[in-house]
Design a protein around this motif. Structure first.
Motif, PDB file in Angstrom:
ATOM      1  N   LYS A  92      -7.257  -5.105  13.976  1.00  0.00           N
ATOM      2  CA  LYS A  92      -6.535  -4.930  12.711  1.00  0.00           C
ATOM      3  C   LYS A  92      -6.676  -3.501  12.181  1.00  0.00           C
ATOM      4  O   LYS A  92      -6.104  -3.148  11.159  1.00  0.00           O
ATOM      5  CB  LYS A  92      -7.038  -5.947  11.683  1.00  0.00           C
ATOM      6  CG  LYS A  92      -6.503  -7.349  11.988  1.00  0.00           C
ATOM      7  CD  LYS A  92      -6.902  -8.332  10.937  1.00  0.00           C
ATOM      8  CE  LYS A  92      -8.283  -8.844  11.228  1.00  0.00           C
ATOM      9  NZ  LYS A  92      -8.763  -9.899  10.360  1.00  0.00           N
ATOM     10  N   ARG A 106      -5.323  -0.633  12.597  1.00  0.00           N
ATOM     11  CA  ARG A 106      -4.117   0.001  13.139  1.00  0.00           C
ATOM     12  C   ARG A 106      -3.109   0.140  12.003  1.00  0.00           C
ATOM     13  O   ARG A 106      -3.245  -0.481  10.947  1.00  0.00           O
ATOM     14  CB  ARG A 106      -3.509  -0.853  14.262  1.00  0.00           C
ATOM     15  CG  ARG A 106      -3.191  -2.258  13.808  1.00  0.00           C
ATOM     16  CD  ARG A 106      -2.373  -3.049  14.793  1.00  0.00           C
ATOM     17  NE  ARG A 106      -2.248  -4.436  14.376  1.00  0.00           N
ATOM     18  CZ  ARG A 106      -1.433  -4.887  13.440  1.00  0.00           C
ATOM     19  NH1 ARG A 106      -0.630  -4.048  12.810  1.00  0.00           N
ATOM     20  NH2 ARG A 106      -1.400  -6.159  13.095  1.00  0.00           N
ATOM     21  N   SER A 107      -2.091   0.973  12.244  1.00  0.00           N
ATOM     22  CA  SER A 107      -1.043   1.124  11.232  1.00  0.00           C
ATOM     23  C   SER A 107      -0.234  -0.153  11.138  1.00  0.00           C
ATOM     24  O   SER A 107      -0.127  -0.917  12.110  1.00  0.00           O
ATOM     25  CB  SER A 107      -0.096   2.270  11.614  1.00  0.00           C
ATOM     26  OG  SER A 107      -0.809   3.467  11.704  1.00  0.00           O
ATOM     27  N   ALA A 108       0.341  -0.357   9.970  1.00  0.00           N
ATOM     28  CA  ALA A 108       1.197  -1.534   9.773  1.00  0.00           C
ATOM     29  C   ALA A 108       2.416  -1.446  10.687  1.00  0.00           C
ATOM     30  O   ALA A 108       2.838  -0.347  11.070  1.00  0.00           O
ATOM     31  CB  ALA A 108       1.640  -1.590   8.316  1.00  0.00           C
ATOM     32  N   ARG A 109       2.990  -2.609  11.001  1.00  0.00           N
ATOM     33  CA  ARG A 109       4.128  -2.652  11.937  1.00  0.00           C
ATOM     34  C   ARG A 109       5.312  -1.827  11.431  1.00  0.00           C
ATOM     35  O   ARG A 109       6.030  -1.238  12.217  1.00  0.00           O
ATOM     36  CB  ARG A 109       4.554  -4.101  12.166  1.00  0.00           C
ATOM     37  CG  ARG A 109       3.750  -4.777  13.262  1.00  0.00           C
ATOM     38  CD  ARG A 109       4.225  -6.191  13.494  1.00  0.00           C
ATOM     39  NE  ARG A 109       3.638  -7.119  12.530  1.00  0.00           N
ATOM     40  CZ  ARG A 109       2.400  -7.644  12.646  1.00  0.00           C
ATOM     41  NH1 ARG A 109       1.636  -7.323  13.674  1.00  0.00           N
ATOM     42  NH2 ARG A 109       1.922  -8.462  11.732  1.00  0.00           N
ATOM     43  N   ARG A 110       5.475  -1.754  10.106  1.00  0.00           N
ATOM     44  CA  ARG A 110       6.677  -1.061   9.604  1.00  0.00           C
ATOM     45  C   ARG A 110       6.687   0.416  10.010  1.00  0.00           C
ATOM     46  O   ARG A 110       7.743   1.026  10.140  1.00  0.00           O
ATOM     47  CB  ARG A 110       6.805  -1.208   8.080  1.00  0.00           C
ATOM     48  CG  ARG A 110       5.856  -0.395   7.263  1.00  0.00           C
ATOM     49  CD  ARG A 110       6.170  -0.489   5.783  1.00  0.00           C
ATOM     50  NE  ARG A 110       5.856  -1.793   5.239  1.00  0.00           N
ATOM     51  CZ  ARG A 110       4.625  -2.157   4.829  1.00  0.00           C
ATOM     52  NH1 ARG A 110       3.615  -1.304   4.907  1.00  0.00           N
ATOM     53  NH2 ARG A 110       4.402  -3.353   4.357  1.00  0.00           N
ATOM     54  N   SER A 152       6.059   1.699  12.828  1.00  0.00           N
ATOM     55  CA  SER A 152       6.583   1.962  14.177  1.00  0.00           C
ATOM     56  C   SER A 152       8.096   2.112  14.170  1.00  0.00           C
ATOM     57  O   SER A 152       8.691   2.576  15.142  1.00  0.00           O
ATOM     58  CB  SER A 152       6.163   0.849  15.140  1.00  0.00           C
ATOM     59  OG  SER A 152       6.723  -0.356  14.673  1.00  0.00           O
TER      60      SER A 152
END
Ligand SMILES: Cc1ncc(COP(=O)(O)O)c(C=O)c1O
Length: 391
Positions: free
Chosen positions: A3, A5-9, A11
């Protein structure tokens, strides 16, 4: 998956091509005509006003929606020039640049599932701003040589899902200035589909060949469904001051202000004081700005045409798109890299202003908000280009 990591948005967004071109320009000692900021001085009167504000200890948070003086100056300036009455208390929100204003407008006006129409080539923030708001951008082409849109294509892009359309006139990157007839077509579609016009007018004072600025908010029936964004950055050559604003109907201003308050609280206080001075300096300042930039456009266009570029003459803003087909490269990106490394001039590949770069016409964008000597130095370097006849 961890967890940490950067948020999915995140990418959804590529790294900015502007940062990359400036990095390469520095690496290769190139004349940087890529990013849109002036390399010359701002007007002394407004620098003095900012210094005086700091000396008076105007160093704490400003009122969230903007200082009274600046809000009234913004409302007064817009009302006076365009005959659209603006009530400062109810319709103006001062933000950290028009960049933040645009984000606050989209976050407060768009719901997930909405569509927002964006003309391409586009200024790079509109798509990401729409996506961060949960909306889907829908692109409609402006086509060279005059960067006109096809009214039928635009009409077909509107639907019940359309919540807003973004207009940018004078336009980055093309220099297009939308005509009254074109704005009327957009206005009718907005009214037919009950959509909002979000009008980025940051280059409102940089207009050439006698053109006048027409805000879409001044068209009949549009003031109540238009949000206009602008700012100090381009008109007063202070892109680092981060003062911009949104002018909106009262029905939308409450939402914009809430989002702006959570994003940044307030724009820098001393620069707001300077902004109030800037907006009351008089129309001669605007006229001188436009005349100065028109001379720079003509200087750069002369240089480029002598070197074999086909230029699309801008009617406003401070960018020039030039067709690079005569130079025989596989793509505009390849040509832009060659220009930086072998010729020593940094530009932006035009395809980076399109959602699908493969479908873009092969152009590069030159920025001419530079001292004449910077443009002449670029010209001396471009003279090393093998012109089409020699290829
Ligand atoms: C079309 C357009 N809108 C907005 C901006 C950013 O303006 P500001 O400095 O007010 O955030 C730029 C900067 O290049 C631009 O070209």
């Amino acid at each position: 998956m961890s967890k940490v990591r950067s948020a999915r948005r995140v990418s959804a967004f590529a790294d900015s091509v502007f940062g990359e071109m400036t990095r390469l320009a520095n690496l290769h000692g190139a004349v940087n005509l890529s990013q849109g900021f002036p390399d010359f001085e701002a007007p002394a009167a407004i620098k003095d006003a900012a210094c005086a504000a700091i000396s008076r200890d105007q160093n704490q948070y400003a009122p969230p929606y903007g200082t009274r003086e600046l809000c009234e100056a913004i409302a007064g300036d817009f009302s006076r020039r365009h005959g659209v009455p603006i009530v400062a208390d109810e319709q103006v929100t001062v933000c950290c640049g028009s960049t933040e204003a645009m984000m606050a407008v989209m976050l407060s006006c768009l719901d997930p599932g909405d569509e927002v129409i964006v003309f391409e080539p586009f200024y790079e923030n509109y798509g990401p701003d729409a996506i961060l708001s949960g909306a889907t951008p829908k692109f409609v082409r402006l086509r060279e040589p005059d960067w006109a849109f096809d009214p039928a294509e635009l009409g077909a892009a509107f639907s019940n899902r359309t919540r807003a359309i973004v207009i940018n006139s004078p336009n980055n990157p093309t220099g297009k200035v939308f005509s009254r007839d074109e704005l009327q077509v957009i206005a009718e579609l907005c009214q037919r589909w009950d959509a909002i016009a979000i009008s980025d007018e940051i280059y409102e004072h940089i207009l050439f060949d006698g053109r006048a600025h027409i805000p879409i908010a001044s068209l009949p029936g549009m003031a109540e469904r238009t949000v206009t964004t602008s700012g100090l950055s381009k008109t007063f050559s202070v892109t680092g001051w981060r003062v911009g604003w949104a002018i909106a109907p009262a029905s939308l201003t409450g939402g914009i202000r809430k989002i702006h308050d959570f994003l940044t609280v307030a724009a820098p206080t001393p620069f707001q004081d300077a902004g109030a001075v800037a907006l009351t300096m008089g129309d001669e300042v605007y006229a001188a700005l436009a005349a100065g930039y028109q001379a720079k456009r003509d200087l750069l266009m002369g240089i480029l045409e002598r070197q074999g570029f086909t230029c699309y003459q801008p009617g406003g803003a401070y960018y020039l798109m030039a067709d690079v087909r005569p130079f025989g490269f596989a793509s505009d990106a390849e040509f832009a890299h060659y220009l930086i490394k072998d010729i020593g001039v940094a530009t932006i590949p035009g395809s980076s202003f399109y959602i699908d770069p493969k479908t873009a016409p092969p152009t590069v964008r030159f920025c001419f908000s530079k001292q004449d000597e910077t443009l002449r130095e670029a010209g001396r370097r471009l003279a090393k280009l093998p012109c089409s006849a020699e290829l």
